[in-house]
Write an enzyme that holds these catalytic residues in place. Sequence first.
Site, mmCIF file in Angstrom:
data_model
loop_
_atom_site.group_PDB
_atom_site.id
_atom_site.type_symbol
_atom_site.label_atom_id
_atom_site.label_comp_id
_atom_site.label_asym_id
_atom_site.label_seq_id
_atom_site.Cartn_x
_atom_site.Cartn_y
_atom_site.Cartn_z
ATOM 1 N N ARG A 10 -28.542 -7.317 -25.492
ATOM 2 C CA ARG A 10 -28.192 -6.476 -24.334
ATOM 3 C C ARG A 10 -27.579 -5.143 -24.804
ATOM 4 O O ARG A 10 -28.222 -4.116 -24.776
ATOM 5 C CB ARG A 10 -27.216 -7.245 -23.409
ATOM 6 N N ASP A 11 -26.360 -5.155 -25.298
ATOM 7 C CA ASP A 11 -25.683 -3.905 -25.657
ATOM 8 C C ASP A 11 -26.416 -3.200 -26.797
ATOM 9 O O ASP A 11 -26.493 -1.964 -26.834
ATOM 10 C CB ASP A 11 -24.231 -4.208 -26.063
ATOM 11 N N HIS A 200 -14.271 -6.193 -28.538
ATOM 12 C CA HIS A 200 -15.645 -5.657 -28.567
ATOM 13 C C HIS A 200 -15.587 -4.320 -29.319
ATOM 14 O O HIS A 200 -15.393 -3.272 -28.723
ATOM 15 C CB HIS A 200 -16.102 -5.493 -27.105
ATOM 16 N N HIS A 202 -16.901 -1.269 -31.885
ATOM 17 C CA HIS A 202 -18.058 -0.519 -32.395
ATOM 18 C C HIS A 202 -17.691 0.021 -33.775
ATOM 19 O O HIS A 202 -16.519 0.326 -34.045
ATOM 20 C CB HIS A 202 -18.413 0.616 -31.437
ATOM 21 N N CYS A 233 -24.606 4.581 -30.735
ATOM 22 C CA CYS A 233 -23.549 5.118 -29.876
ATOM 23 C C CYS A 233 -24.119 6.280 -29.078
ATOM 24 O O CYS A 233 -24.500 7.292 -29.656
ATOM 25 C CB CYS A 233 -22.393 5.577 -30.756
ATOM 26 N N ASN A 242 -22.325 -1.416 -31.980
ATOM 27 C CA ASN A 242 -21.488 -2.604 -32.126
ATOM 28 C C ASN A 242 -21.364 -3.010 -33.585
ATOM 29 O O ASN A 242 -22.290 -2.830 -34.371
ATOM 30 C CB ASN A 242 -22.150 -3.794 -31.414
#
Lengths: 295, 295
Positions: A10-11, A200, A202, A233, A242
């Site tokens: 997803r991300d 979470h 990055h 990003c 991530n």
Amino acid sequence: MIKIVEVGPRDGLQNESKFLNTNVKASFIKDLSLAGLKNIEISSFVSPKAIPQMKDSQDLVGLLEKEKFYKSVLIPNMKGYEISEKFEIDEISLFTTTSETFCRKNTNCSIDESLRRIQDIIRENAGKRKIRGYLSTVFGCPYEEMIPLKKVLSSIEKLFSLGCEEVSLGDTTGVAYPKQVRLYLKEIKKNFGLEKIAMHFHDTQGMALANVSESLEEGVEIFDSSAAGLGGCPYAKGASGNVATEDLVNFFQRNEIDVGVDLKNLVMASQEILKLLGKESNSKVHQLIKRKYEL
Amino acid sequence: MIKIVEVGPRDGLQNESKFLNTNVKASFIKDLSLAGLKNIEISSFVSPKAIPQMKDSQDLVGLLEKEKFYKSVLIPNMKGYEISEKFEIDEISLFTTTSETFCRKNTNCSIDESLRRIQDIIRENAGKRKIRGYLSTVFGCPYEEMIPLKKVLSSIEKLFSLGCEEVSLGDTTGVAYPKQVRLYLKEIKKNFGLEKIAMHFHDTQGMALANVSESLEEGVEIFDSSAAGLGGCPYAKGASGNVATEDLVNFFQRNEIDVGVDLKNLVMASQEILKLLGKESNSKVHQLIKRKYEL
């Protein structure tokens, strides 16, 4: 007991410009599960106009319904929630942010409006699926100078009081640093404990594992990551997204914490996707394992 | 007060296969100094047969003698020491290791023999230049299963008792992890304090900054790094070498610790070298700064 939430499908993939075939994504996700990842955010029920990479999300979720891992889907609004009701999934994740400007630019609504959406969805869900709340820009925002810790604490409070069973704190632009993470977590721990808090991070500045290490020491047990460091990003073109799941798993293994993931199988799971995206993994551990086994 | 020891021109470039022109190296080092780096290991007086990349070390050191930064040169034996006497340098660095096998493979002598060399050089130096001792494979060795902490402690003790004024602990293959670093440093602190201890991390597994963060919390104030992450790991082809100075400087800046280095100038200093080596920097911060200023 450490829990890793794999958010690559997803991300990660929503930040890759290329659309990938549904079957490719489904077998990627199955392989991630076979490598030992137990919690996977598989897609999001967002508008295909907003995020065309996810336009096949219903087909994809349908293909994976019967799989045995813990399945989560991101949902931005009631329309997405209604779609989610058609599927057997374990968890739905909802999001808001600490920054008014980020909220308007990212989701075209105010923070209050995003919280109302969350409230409505949680009411509609009525305990059927577990609810995960994402709070983004916790450690800094690309548009607002500084997010006060007080604002972070009140946002977490709000998400728990609305009924979120887990809150994931997003370092959306990868600006967090260990001293800040420690300071924030000490306050969060005092107010809410850390059992239901996920981190979470990055890896924009290569500092994600330093922040993970700090969080682990403070007592956090839930971490989000993306296989092969997929994604990027949107606020710094070409930068890392991530933290890579490989880096995270290796970090825990080196720290003598078994997370039940096989690194070789994990690296193999993303080879096809990386080839189709025409990119190398950002993860140093991914590259090491690839060379070691000549993958 | 944090001290960064820039080892890119020595530890970095000796692990790059290409020979670079003496003038290119000299202006690289001058630019590093102008960017704010105050301690630079500029070369090593080793056999040109062993490390051909350093065959011009005398010319290079000669070109830099009058520069204002604190200059260090690595010296493997008495022959190297004799060469060093011709030059105005502030510090000579000597090395040994915690692993008998590594010592034999890397320097073709036993640990005892390497300590005798160190003793002879220190006697000959008679306080003229500061002595830095490198201890390699502190956190693990590519050939020996496990280096006991006791062995690490006795090696440090030996180096201090021979007259080293600073001991740099090398994570030669980048296998250290935060929990281990903390454990080791607590013991080292108890025995020797940390004022004269430097940490020399490699970023092979992307964990260098996590280890730096841990070391900083324990009280370490001296860190080695390599501009642009130059170099690599001879034990894992293609893997990262020393932690990049850009990542380290950014880490300190984010942690509100001023180290007096200008990141933009630091990134610019290595552009020519990277072009000649035909490679991109491994450092995420280097890439971010490059994009930000369109370098």
